[in-house]
Design a protein around this motif. Sequence first.
Motif, mmCIF file in Angstrom:
data_model
loop_
_atom_site.group_PDB
_atom_site.id
_atom_site.type_symbol
_atom_site.label_atom_id
_atom_site.label_comp_id
_atom_site.label_asym_id
_atom_site.label_seq_id
_atom_site.Cartn_x
_atom_site.Cartn_y
_atom_site.Cartn_z
ATOM 1 N N LEU A 190 0.710 -1.238 -0.212
ATOM 2 C CA LEU A 190 -0.035 -0.069 0.102
ATOM 3 C C LEU A 190 0.954 1.215 -0.102
ATOM 4 O O LEU A 190 2.156 1.061 0.423
ATOM 5 C CB LEU A 190 -0.943 0.038 1.346
ATOM 6 C CG LEU A 190 -2.126 -0.781 1.143
ATOM 7 C CD1 LEU A 190 -2.871 -1.462 2.499
ATOM 8 C CD2 LEU A 190 -2.970 -0.269 -0.097
ATOM 9 N N PRO A 191 0.218 2.462 -0.597
ATOM 10 C CA PRO A 191 1.114 3.644 -0.373
ATOM 11 C C PRO A 191 1.928 3.848 0.935
ATOM 12 O O PRO A 191 1.129 3.841 1.861
ATOM 13 C CB PRO A 191 0.126 4.692 -0.973
ATOM 14 C CG PRO A 191 -0.843 3.747 -1.638
ATOM 15 C CD PRO A 191 -1.036 2.634 -1.017
ATOM 16 N N GLY A 192 2.965 4.308 0.968
ATOM 17 C CA GLY A 192 3.736 4.880 2.206
ATOM 18 C C GLY A 192 4.190 3.446 2.821
ATOM 19 O O GLY A 192 5.079 4.086 3.604
ATOM 20 N N VAL A 193 4.232 2.371 2.835
ATOM 21 C CA VAL A 193 4.502 1.363 3.374
ATOM 22 C C VAL A 193 5.917 1.108 3.420
ATOM 23 O O VAL A 193 6.655 1.153 4.266
ATOM 24 C CB VAL A 193 3.626 0.086 3.035
ATOM 25 C CG1 VAL A 193 4.243 -1.164 3.783
ATOM 26 C CG2 VAL A 193 2.144 0.307 3.713
ATOM 27 N N ARG A 194 6.594 1.251 2.344
ATOM 28 C CA ARG A 194 8.025 0.966 2.110
ATOM 29 C C ARG A 194 8.868 2.085 2.836
ATOM 30 O O ARG A 194 9.885 1.651 3.567
ATOM 31 C CB ARG A 194 8.200 0.887 0.819
ATOM 32 C CG ARG A 194 7.950 -0.255 -0.309
ATOM 33 C CD ARG A 194 8.540 -0.268 -1.796
ATOM 34 N NE ARG A 194 7.841 -1.106 -2.560
ATOM 35 C CZ ARG A 194 8.299 -2.331 -2.615
ATOM 36 N NH1 ARG A 194 8.983 -2.904 -2.068
ATOM 37 N NH2 ARG A 194 7.415 -3.237 -3.665
ATOM 38 N N GLY A 195 8.309 3.143 2.800
ATOM 39 C CA GLY A 195 9.254 4.280 3.348
ATOM 40 C C GLY A 195 9.162 4.268 4.994
ATOM 41 O O GLY A 195 10.033 4.465 5.665
ATOM 42 N N LEU A 196 7.743 3.972 5.338
ATOM 43 C CA LEU A 196 7.561 4.021 6.714
ATOM 44 C C LEU A 196 8.256 2.639 7.394
ATOM 45 O O LEU A 196 9.032 2.813 8.434
ATOM 46 C CB LEU A 196 6.247 3.663 6.997
ATOM 47 C CG LEU A 196 5.616 3.650 8.339
ATOM 48 C CD1 LEU A 196 6.185 4.866 9.357
ATOM 49 C CD2 LEU A 196 4.190 3.595 8.603
ATOM 50 N N LEU A 197 8.418 1.533 6.790
ATOM 51 C CA LEU A 197 9.068 0.450 7.487
ATOM 52 C C LEU A 197 10.458 0.731 7.560
ATOM 53 O O LEU A 197 11.110 0.368 8.293
ATOM 54 C CB LEU A 197 8.713 -0.849 6.656
ATOM 55 C CG LEU A 197 7.106 -1.398 6.742
ATOM 56 C CD1 LEU A 197 6.851 -2.610 6.059
ATOM 57 C CD2 LEU A 197 6.870 -1.561 8.371
ATOM 58 N N ALA A 198 11.137 1.414 6.322
ATOM 59 C CA ALA A 198 12.393 1.564 6.221
ATOM 60 C C ALA A 198 12.780 2.449 7.073
ATOM 61 O O ALA A 198 14.209 2.463 7.688
ATOM 62 C CB ALA A 198 12.645 2.261 4.713
ATOM 63 N N ALA A 199 11.993 3.516 7.644
ATOM 64 C CA ALA A 199 12.387 4.389 8.479
ATOM 65 C C ALA A 199 12.415 3.753 10.073
ATOM 66 O O ALA A 199 12.945 4.548 10.912
ATOM 67 C CB ALA A 199 11.547 5.602 8.628
ATOM 68 N N LEU A 200 11.893 2.638 10.301
ATOM 69 C CA LEU A 200 11.654 1.962 11.638
ATOM 70 C C LEU A 200 12.881 1.207 11.751
ATOM 71 O O LEU A 200 13.070 0.367 10.859
ATOM 72 C CB LEU A 200 10.363 1.245 11.779
ATOM 73 C CG LEU A 200 9.196 2.267 11.751
ATOM 74 C CD1 LEU A 200 7.977 1.268 11.797
ATOM 75 C CD2 LEU A 200 9.075 3.209 12.914
ATOM 76 N N ASP A 201 13.740 0.894 13.112
ATOM 77 C CA ASP A 201 14.533 0.020 13.192
ATOM 78 C C ASP A 201 13.850 -1.455 13.123
ATOM 79 O O ASP A 201 12.514 -1.469 13.602
ATOM 80 C CB ASP A 201 15.158 -0.076 14.596
ATOM 81 C CG ASP A 201 15.844 1.343 14.856
ATOM 82 O OD1 ASP A 201 16.347 1.609 13.849
ATOM 83 O OD2 ASP A 201 16.098 1.745 15.952
ATOM 84 N N ALA A 202 14.460 -2.458 12.619
ATOM 85 C CA ALA A 202 13.956 -3.804 12.488
ATOM 86 C C ALA A 202 13.266 -4.298 13.776
ATOM 87 O O ALA A 202 12.211 -5.019 13.613
ATOM 88 C CB ALA A 202 14.804 -4.585 11.832
#
Length: 210
Positions: free
Chosen positions: A76-88
Amino acid sequence: MFDLDGTLVSSLAAIERHTVRWARRVGARPDEVLARSHGRRDTEFIPLVAPWADAEEEFRWLHRLSVEDTEGIAPLPGVRGLLAALDADRWAIVTSAAREVALSRLAAAGLPRPVHLVCAEDVERGKPDPEGFLRGAALLGVPPGSCLAVEDSAAGVAAARAAGARVLGVGEAARPPDRGAHLADVVVRPGPDGALRVSTARSGTRSVAR
């Protein structure tokens, strides 16, 4: 803590395609099955809508179809960027999907496999029971009240609230004026106290999760 279907991945068309095909297979009304299955585990909604069917056999049939048919599944829109911004190690997925299905959909969408993943097999009671979110918080090593749950279904929102987590609704679970919004509208910023501050483009700061 993120739900998967409808929150991170666009899979509604695939799920509806599978569910309608299954409903016709067992002689159930597709509209009723769709209405009562959203956000619930297959093992729970199958006997609910088709008590005359062999639940184990039907679960296996629907499970295999869900794993193999991933046509149309995408992030969904925005998901890739949001997950990339969070520590795993600071986020988890809590889903009603079986693990094999969840991993198949993540792969089809090109999203990372999470460090912390709670699936249908990991709990005795699915959403709207809070067990999945309680387990997700335990995997993250924090109290549920310090977690933000992101959900798109009524069952998921109820489960997260019952667990004591803060809730951000997306899609149909979002409150006006955010109804229909997805994670493209969400921004996560670290605060000076180590907390993650979550805000939406339309409504300002909504929640804080440590």
